[in-house]
Motif scaffolding. Structure first.
Motif, mmCIF file in Angstrom:
data_model
loop_
_atom_site.group_PDB
_atom_site.id
_atom_site.type_symbol
_atom_site.label_atom_id
_atom_site.label_comp_id
_atom_site.label_asym_id
_atom_site.label_seq_id
_atom_site.Cartn_x
_atom_site.Cartn_y
_atom_site.Cartn_z
ATOM 1 N N LEU A 100 0.808 -1.225 0.000
ATOM 2 C CA LEU A 100 0.000 0.000 0.000
ATOM 3 C C LEU A 100 0.841 1.275 0.000
ATOM 4 C CD1 LEU A 100 -2.998 -0.916 2.357
ATOM 5 C CD2 LEU A 100 -2.787 -1.158 -0.136
ATOM 6 N N PRO A 101 1.979 1.320 0.708
ATOM 7 C CA PRO A 101 2.794 2.544 0.626
ATOM 8 C C PRO A 101 3.236 2.864 -0.798
ATOM 9 C CG PRO A 101 3.490 1.202 2.481
ATOM 10 C CD PRO A 101 2.532 0.364 1.690
ATOM 11 N N LEU A 102 3.462 1.827 -1.610
ATOM 12 C CA LEU A 102 3.862 2.058 -3.000
ATOM 13 C C LEU A 102 2.672 2.530 -3.834
ATOM 14 C CD1 LEU A 102 6.035 1.960 -5.171
ATOM 15 C CD2 LEU A 102 5.516 -0.453 -5.503
ATOM 16 N N ASP A 103 1.475 2.040 -3.535
ATOM 17 C CA ASP A 103 0.283 2.532 -4.228
ATOM 18 C C ASP A 103 0.071 4.015 -3.975
ATOM 19 O OD1 ASP A 103 -0.604 0.113 -5.400
ATOM 20 O OD2 ASP A 103 -1.502 -0.521 -3.507
ATOM 21 N N ALA A 104 0.337 4.446 -2.741
ATOM 22 C CA ALA A 104 -0.125 5.751 -2.276
ATOM 23 C C ALA A 104 0.825 6.915 -2.519
ATOM 24 C CB ALA A 104 -0.436 5.671 -0.775
ATOM 25 N N HIS A 105 2.093 6.681 -2.799
ATOM 26 C CA HIS A 105 3.023 7.815 -2.893
ATOM 27 C C HIS A 105 2.518 8.836 -3.916
ATOM 28 C CE1 HIS A 105 6.650 10.177 -3.622
ATOM 29 N NE2 HIS A 105 7.015 9.810 -2.403
ATOM 30 N N PRO A 106 2.459 10.118 -3.550
ATOM 31 C CA PRO A 106 1.790 11.117 -4.392
ATOM 32 C C PRO A 106 2.458 11.413 -5.730
ATOM 33 C CG PRO A 106 2.895 12.175 -2.529
ATOM 34 C CD PRO A 106 2.920 10.706 -2.274
ATOM 35 N N GLU A 107 3.729 11.069 -5.896
ATOM 36 C CA GLU A 107 4.416 11.331 -7.162
ATOM 37 C C GLU A 107 4.984 10.081 -7.825
ATOM 38 O OE1 GLU A 107 6.797 13.733 -4.983
ATOM 39 O OE2 GLU A 107 5.278 15.292 -4.902
ATOM 40 N N LEU A 108 5.500 9.155 -7.020
ATOM 41 C CA LEU A 108 6.198 7.997 -7.568
ATOM 42 C C LEU A 108 5.414 6.696 -7.447
ATOM 43 C CD1 LEU A 108 9.744 8.792 -6.107
ATOM 44 C CD2 LEU A 108 8.917 9.288 -8.416
ATOM 45 N N TRP A 180 -9.297 6.691 -10.121
ATOM 46 C CA TRP A 180 -8.494 5.516 -10.429
ATOM 47 C C TRP A 180 -7.785 4.999 -9.192
ATOM 48 C CZ3 TRP A 180 -7.117 10.451 -11.754
ATOM 49 C CH2 TRP A 180 -5.830 10.895 -11.487
ATOM 50 N N CYS A 181 -7.612 3.680 -9.155
ATOM 51 C CA CYS A 181 -6.884 3.016 -8.072
ATOM 52 C C CYS A 181 -6.399 1.685 -8.629
ATOM 53 C CB CYS A 181 -7.776 2.811 -6.846
ATOM 54 S SG CYS A 181 -6.866 2.351 -5.356
ATOM 55 N N THR A 182 -5.109 1.474 -8.661
ATOM 56 C CA THR A 182 -4.515 0.346 -9.366
ATOM 57 C C THR A 182 -4.781 -0.990 -8.677
ATOM 58 O OG1 THR A 182 -2.402 0.514 -8.201
ATOM 59 C CG2 THR A 182 -2.665 1.841 -10.196
ATOM 60 N N GLY A 183 -4.553 -2.062 -9.438
ATOM 61 C CA GLY A 183 -4.598 -3.405 -8.879
ATOM 62 C C GLY A 183 -5.992 -3.928 -8.610
ATOM 63 N N GLY A 184 -6.143 -4.624 -7.499
ATOM 64 C CA GLY A 184 -7.418 -5.230 -7.132
ATOM 65 C C GLY A 184 -8.252 -4.301 -6.274
ATOM 66 N N ALA A 185 -8.597 -3.149 -6.827
ATOM 67 C CA ALA A 185 -9.305 -2.109 -6.062
ATOM 68 C C ALA A 185 -10.774 -2.009 -6.440
ATOM 69 C CB ALA A 185 -8.621 -0.759 -6.258
ATOM 70 N N GLN A 186 -11.372 -3.110 -6.895
ATOM 71 C CA GLN A 186 -12.779 -3.057 -7.268
ATOM 72 C C GLN A 186 -13.676 -2.671 -6.097
ATOM 73 O OE1 GLN A 186 -10.690 -5.713 -7.289
ATOM 74 N NE2 GLN A 186 -11.822 -7.632 -7.561
ATOM 75 N N GLY A 187 -13.234 -2.937 -4.874
ATOM 76 C CA GLY A 187 -13.995 -2.559 -3.687
ATOM 77 C C GLY A 187 -14.053 -1.062 -3.452
ATOM 78 N N TYR A 188 -13.258 -0.293 -4.207
ATOM 79 C CA TYR A 188 -13.261 1.163 -4.071
ATOM 80 C C TYR A 188 -14.278 1.838 -5.000
ATOM 81 C CZ TYR A 188 -9.094 1.508 -1.112
ATOM 82 O OH TYR A 188 -8.212 1.429 -0.063
ATOM 83 N N GLY A 224 -6.487 -4.639 -15.917
ATOM 84 C CA GLY A 224 -5.437 -5.597 -15.594
ATOM 85 C C GLY A 224 -4.694 -5.232 -14.327
ATOM 86 N N HIS A 225 -4.609 -6.173 -13.390
ATOM 87 C CA HIS A 225 -3.910 -5.910 -12.120
ATOM 88 C C HIS A 225 -2.446 -5.584 -12.391
ATOM 89 C CE1 HIS A 225 -3.926 -6.919 -7.607
ATOM 90 N NE2 HIS A 225 -2.758 -6.339 -7.865
ATOM 91 N N HIS A 226 -1.783 -6.460 -13.109
ATOM 92 C CA HIS A 226 -0.362 -6.247 -13.418
ATOM 93 C C HIS A 226 -0.172 -5.010 -14.294
ATOM 94 C CE1 HIS A 226 3.821 -7.415 -14.411
ATOM 95 N NE2 HIS A 226 3.522 -6.984 -15.627
ATOM 96 N N ALA A 227 -1.033 -4.862 -15.291
ATOM 97 C CA ALA A 227 -0.865 -3.759 -16.249
ATOM 98 C C ALA A 227 -0.964 -2.396 -15.592
ATOM 99 C CB ALA A 227 -1.917 -3.881 -17.353
ATOM 100 N N THR A 228 -1.809 -2.262 -14.557
ATOM 101 C CA THR A 228 -1.959 -0.963 -13.892
ATOM 102 C C THR A 228 -0.881 -0.726 -12.844
ATOM 103 O OG1 THR A 228 -3.543 -1.907 -12.300
ATOM 104 C CG2 THR A 228 -4.452 -0.854 -14.277
ATOM 105 N N GLU A 229 -0.131 -1.774 -12.472
ATOM 106 C CA GLU A 229 0.855 -1.634 -11.398
ATOM 107 C C GLU A 229 2.287 -1.850 -11.887
ATOM 108 O OE1 GLU A 229 -1.747 -2.309 -7.432
ATOM 109 O OE2 GLU A 229 -0.653 -4.077 -8.122
ATOM 110 N N ARG A 230 2.534 -1.568 -13.156
ATOM 111 C CA ARG A 230 3.869 -1.757 -13.730
ATOM 112 C C ARG A 230 4.797 -0.563 -13.515
ATOM 113 N NH1 ARG A 230 3.256 -2.265 -19.676
ATOM 114 N NH2 ARG A 230 5.507 -2.584 -19.615
#
Length: 257
Positions: A100-108, A180-188, A224-230
């Motif tokens: 989650l810290p990698l998902d959330a960083h505001p720039e990277l 938008w929210c990458t990966g398995g974020a369908q619950g959002y 795509g989970h992988h495609a959005t988190e590359r």
């Protein structure tokens, strides 16, 4: 140039602030390897294929989004876990993983980098976040224009990510506000609807989201989970490597999911 394992961990922790998140597994150093680090290989998932490629690339450390250990996991070291750990320990390679810290960083982070890839810009400060732990991003096209409709948005995403998407068209209308929210974020998705989104982009879709999209008039794109988190792992590892004077290489292990 080189650094130590401890200094590299400190740099990752300082940048990603894992203590701020309630996560599904341990963030940080998951497998201890050699003390001196000269090269980092980054990737999405600590699969055997990535570990083998990193060893072949003479990496001292691997940086990933999906590590080896998750809450509720069987703790026995057998099968695929034995194989992956055997490679890491046998070659004395460090494994760093931030979820989650990698998902959330505001720039990277994953969400910021996916937005950059798609030409989306989040609204400033809290107006540009939604969902649990403020992981979701909310904004629009960086050029200020709307997408003509969900099909136009899907075509744009497919072009930029290089793969087909699953799209449920909530309503045929222009799309201004994109969540938008990458990966398995369908619950959002429900949080995105509540935040005022005209469309929601994520990696996966489950059965309920198609109904929500049609009933609420909000388009849903599963890309795509992988495609959005590359993009996040490469951005963070590259940033830290440059900061510490280390070599860095991103290795993409193809995944259709």
């Amino acid at each position: 140039m080189s650094t130590t394992r401890h200094e590299l961990l400190h740099a990752f922790d300082l940048l990603l602030a894992p203590e701020r998140f309630k996560d599904y597994g341990p963030n940080g150093l998951q497998v201890e390897g050699r003390t001196v680090v000269r090269k980092i290989v980054s990737g999405v998932t600590a699969s055997r294929a990535l570990i083998e490629a990193a060893i072949h690339a003479e990496a001292d450390a691997i940086f990933v989004h999906h590590g080896l250990f998750w809450s509720g996991q069987d703790g026995r070291v057998t099968g695929w876990m034995k194989q992956r750990l055997g490679l890491l320990l046998g070659d004395d390679v460090n494994l760093f993983a931030y979820h989650l810290p990698l998902d959330a960083h505001p720039e990277l982070g994953n969400n910021a980098q996916l937005g950059l890839k798609l030409g989306l810009l989040a609204h400033p400060a809290s107006a540009g976040r939604f969902g649990k732990q403020d992981l979701g991003f909310l904004g629009g096209r960086a050029n200020g224009e709307s997408f003509a409709d969900a099909r136009a948005l899907a075509a744009h995403v497919e072009t930029m990510l290089g793969r087909p998407v699953t799209m449920v068209d909530g309503a045929s209308r222009p799309l201004q506000t994109i969540a938008w929210c990458t990966g398995g974020a369908q619950g959002y998705f429900e949080d995105a609807i509540a935040a005022g989104a005209d469309a929601f982009i994520t990696g996966e879709i489950s059965e309920p989201q198609a109904h929500y999209a049609r009933e609420m008039g909000v388009a849903y794109l599963a890309c795509g989970h992988h495609a959005t988190e590359r993009y996040g792992a490469a951005a963070v590892a590259g940033h830290v490597a440059a900061q510490l004077g280390l070599a860095h290489e991103f290795i993409d292990i193809d995944n259709p999911a």
